[in-house]
Design a protein around this motif. Structure first.
Motif, PDB file in Angstrom:
ATOM      1  N   TYR A 178      -9.830 -82.287  40.795  1.00 13.73           N
ATOM      2  CA  TYR A 178      -9.019 -81.822  41.929  1.00 13.73           C
ATOM      3  C   TYR A 178      -8.324 -80.526  41.541  1.00 13.73           C
ATOM      4  CZ  TYR A 178      -5.722 -84.579  39.141  1.00 13.73           C
ATOM      5  OH  TYR A 178      -5.004 -85.105  38.096  1.00 13.73           O
ATOM      6  N   CYS A 179      -7.853 -79.813  42.566  1.00 14.24           N
ATOM      7  CA  CYS A 179      -7.370 -78.446  42.363  1.00 14.24           C
ATOM      8  C   CYS A 179      -6.086 -78.373  41.522  1.00 14.24           C
ATOM      9  CB  CYS A 179      -7.135 -77.813  43.732  1.00 14.24           C
ATOM     10  SG  CYS A 179      -6.418 -76.174  43.624  1.00 14.24           S
ATOM     11  N   PRO A 180      -6.087 -77.513  40.498  1.00 11.30           N
ATOM     12  CA  PRO A 180      -4.894 -77.375  39.652  1.00 11.30           C
ATOM     13  C   PRO A 180      -3.722 -76.692  40.351  1.00 11.30           C
ATOM     14  CG  PRO A 180      -6.551 -75.760  39.020  1.00 11.30           C
ATOM     15  CD  PRO A 180      -7.193 -76.664  40.044  1.00 11.30           C
ATOM     16  N   ILE A 181      -4.010 -76.000  41.451  1.00 11.85           N
ATOM     17  CA  ILE A 181      -2.936 -75.317  42.176  1.00 11.85           C
ATOM     18  C   ILE A 181      -2.272 -76.272  43.168  1.00 11.85           C
ATOM     19  CG2 ILE A 181      -2.345 -73.394  43.733  1.00 11.85           C
ATOM     20  CD1 ILE A 181      -3.354 -72.373  41.019  1.00 11.85           C
ATOM     21  N   CYS A 182      -3.082 -76.935  43.995  1.00 14.54           N
ATOM     22  CA  CYS A 182      -2.491 -77.716  45.087  1.00 14.54           C
ATOM     23  C   CYS A 182      -2.884 -79.194  45.081  1.00 14.54           C
ATOM     24  CB  CYS A 182      -2.870 -77.093  46.427  1.00 14.54           C
ATOM     25  SG  CYS A 182      -4.597 -77.334  46.867  1.00 14.54           S
ATOM     26  N   GLY A 183      -3.838 -79.578  44.249  1.00 13.74           N
ATOM     27  CA  GLY A 183      -4.178 -80.989  44.134  1.00 13.74           C
ATOM     28  C   GLY A 183      -5.263 -81.468  45.078  1.00 13.74           C
ATOM     29  N   PHE A 202     -14.481 -75.259  44.251  1.00 11.99           N
ATOM     30  CA  PHE A 202     -13.663 -74.387  45.093  1.00 11.99           C
ATOM     31  C   PHE A 202     -12.723 -75.215  45.965  1.00 11.99           C
ATOM     32  CE2 PHE A 202     -12.966 -72.162  49.130  1.00 11.99           C
ATOM     33  CZ  PHE A 202     -12.429 -70.967  48.663  1.00 11.99           C
ATOM     34  N   CYS A 203     -11.491 -74.760  46.073  1.00 12.76           N
ATOM     35  CA  CYS A 203     -10.510 -75.463  46.899  1.00 12.76           C
ATOM     36  C   CYS A 203     -10.268 -74.677  48.194  1.00 12.76           C
ATOM     37  CB  CYS A 203      -9.198 -75.615  46.135  1.00 12.76           C
ATOM     38  SG  CYS A 203      -7.888 -76.342  47.128  1.00 12.76           S
ATOM     39  N   HIS A 204     -10.574 -75.311  49.318  1.00 13.26           N
ATOM     40  CA  HIS A 204     -10.372 -74.645  50.606  1.00 13.26           C
ATOM     41  C   HIS A 204      -8.905 -74.557  50.983  1.00 13.26           C
ATOM     42  CE1 HIS A 204     -14.366 -73.983  52.103  1.00 13.26           C
ATOM     43  NE2 HIS A 204     -14.715 -75.125  51.569  1.00 13.26           N
ATOM     44  N   GLN A 205      -8.132 -75.422  50.387  1.00 14.63           N
ATOM     45  CA  GLN A 205      -6.721 -75.462  50.727  1.00 14.63           C
ATOM     46  C   GLN A 205      -5.966 -74.248  50.195  1.00 14.63           C
ATOM     47  OE1 GLN A 205      -4.794 -78.842  52.025  1.00 14.63           O
ATOM     48  NE2 GLN A 205      -4.217 -76.852  52.841  1.00 14.63           N
ATOM     49  N   CYS A 206      -6.401 -73.746  49.041  1.00 13.79           N
ATOM     50  CA  CYS A 206      -5.658 -72.619  48.458  1.00 13.79           C
ATOM     51  C   CYS A 206      -6.568 -71.474  48.009  1.00 13.79           C
ATOM     52  CB  CYS A 206      -4.816 -73.096  47.268  1.00 13.79           C
ATOM     53  SG  CYS A 206      -5.787 -73.583  45.836  1.00 13.79           S
ATOM     54  N   GLY A 207      -7.875 -71.687  48.079  1.00 12.88           N
ATOM     55  CA  GLY A 207      -8.802 -70.617  47.717  1.00 12.88           C
ATOM     56  C   GLY A 207      -9.020 -70.461  46.220  1.00 12.88           C
TER      57      GLY A 207
HETATM   58 ZN   LIG Z   1      -6.085 -75.855  45.881  1.00 17.74          ZN
END
Ligand SMILES: [Zn+2]
Ligand SMILES: [Zn+2]
Length: 285
Positions: A178-183, A202-207
């Motif tokens: 899962y994304c290290p920036i937003c989870g 790739f995380c669509h939530q934060c790019g």
């Molecule tokens: Zn993210």
């Protein structure tokens, strides 16, 4: 207009020619990208902030920089942005928009609750391997649009965090799926031939995009090669779908040749919606 936006809009125009079936959605995405840039330009005080001192500890503990599920933030501006995204659909797809406007106008629809529950801060505990698989056909484009708008609503704010702290996060050697920036969990990733076939999610939530082992399921951590597989569609060798037969989840992957420039993953995600449908039909979710 920024060069990257111009380039993305050009890619969208190209994809409309090669994937005419996705014209409506790609037009909506183009509108989104323009609105996103407007949002970024008008940002005065970012909603999210990160304490530099805590970054190393968070990364080590597998905790994303921003804790959306657990912490309170003033999300007024993203909510306004969400409704301006809805307006795009009303303009572009009035008939379809009417259906999901009913969903949104329903008093049970609570944007903020949906946003918070869309994060899965502790995937290993909440993972339910045999959770009900959506029947094919249930996964229609109206629902996708609401999901898309929900996710997009936080993107400009989180993108700022990803850009600011991406480099230090990369150095931390984050190993989670899962994304290290937003989870948020990823839906799409890429494999780069130029980097010995390294896989990035790739995380669509934060790019944000991060390196993740190729022979490992991002969702359950399964590393047994025999239960990890992938499928591709004939004639579309650029894409594949990595699946895990242990947790029955999947992720779409764009295979990039050595010489390839960065691709816009928002565009790729829309241009590969048929792969989502196929994955659902195969019993993956
Ligand atoms: Zn993210
Ligand atoms: Zn798995």
């Amino acid at each position: 207009m920024a060069a990257t936006l111009r380039k993305s809009l050009k890619t969208i125009e190209d994809y409309k020619v090669t994937n005419p079936h996705y014209t409506d959605l790609l037009d909506i995405l183009a509108d989104i990208l323009i609105l996103r840039e407007d949002y970024r330009k008008s940002m005065t005080s970012p909603i999210f902030s990160v304490d530099d001192k805590l970054i190393a500890g968070k990364m080590e503990g597998g905790l994303p920089l921003i804790d959306l599920a657990g912490q309170k933030y003033d999300l007024t501006r993203p909510k306004e942005y969400f409704y301006s995204l809805i307006a795009i659909a009303e303009k572009r797809l009035p008939a379809e928009a009417r259906k999901f406007l009913d969903v949104i106008k329903d008093e049970q629809f609570d944007w903020e609750t949906i946003i918070r529950t869309s994060f899965n801060p502790n995937p290993s505990e909440e993972e339910i391997p045999d959770k009900e698989v959506k029947a094919s056909g249930e996964h229609d484009e109206q629902l996708d649009l609401i999901d898309l708008f929900i996710e997009e609503s936080l993107r400009p704010e989180l993108e700022v965090v990803a850009e600011q702290y991406g480099a230090s996060v990369e150095k931390s050697g984050w190993m989670e799926g899962y994304c290290p920036i937003c989870g948020k969990e990823p839906k799409i990733g890429e494999i780069r031939e130029s980097e010995d076939g390294r896989r990035y999610l790739f995380c669509h939530q934060c790019g944000y995009k991060w390196h993740f082992r190729r022979i490992k399921c991002p969702f359950c951590g399964n590393e047994e090669q025999h239960s990890l597989a992938y499928f591709a569609v004939e004639g579309e060798e650029r894409y594949r779908v990595d699946v895990c037969n242990k947790c029955r989840r999947y992720i779409k992957i764009v295979e990039l040749p050595k010489s390839s420039e960065d691709v816009n993953m928002d565009v790729e995600d829309i241009a590969t919606l048929h792969l989502d449908v196929l994955a659902y039909e195969e019993g993956y979710n």
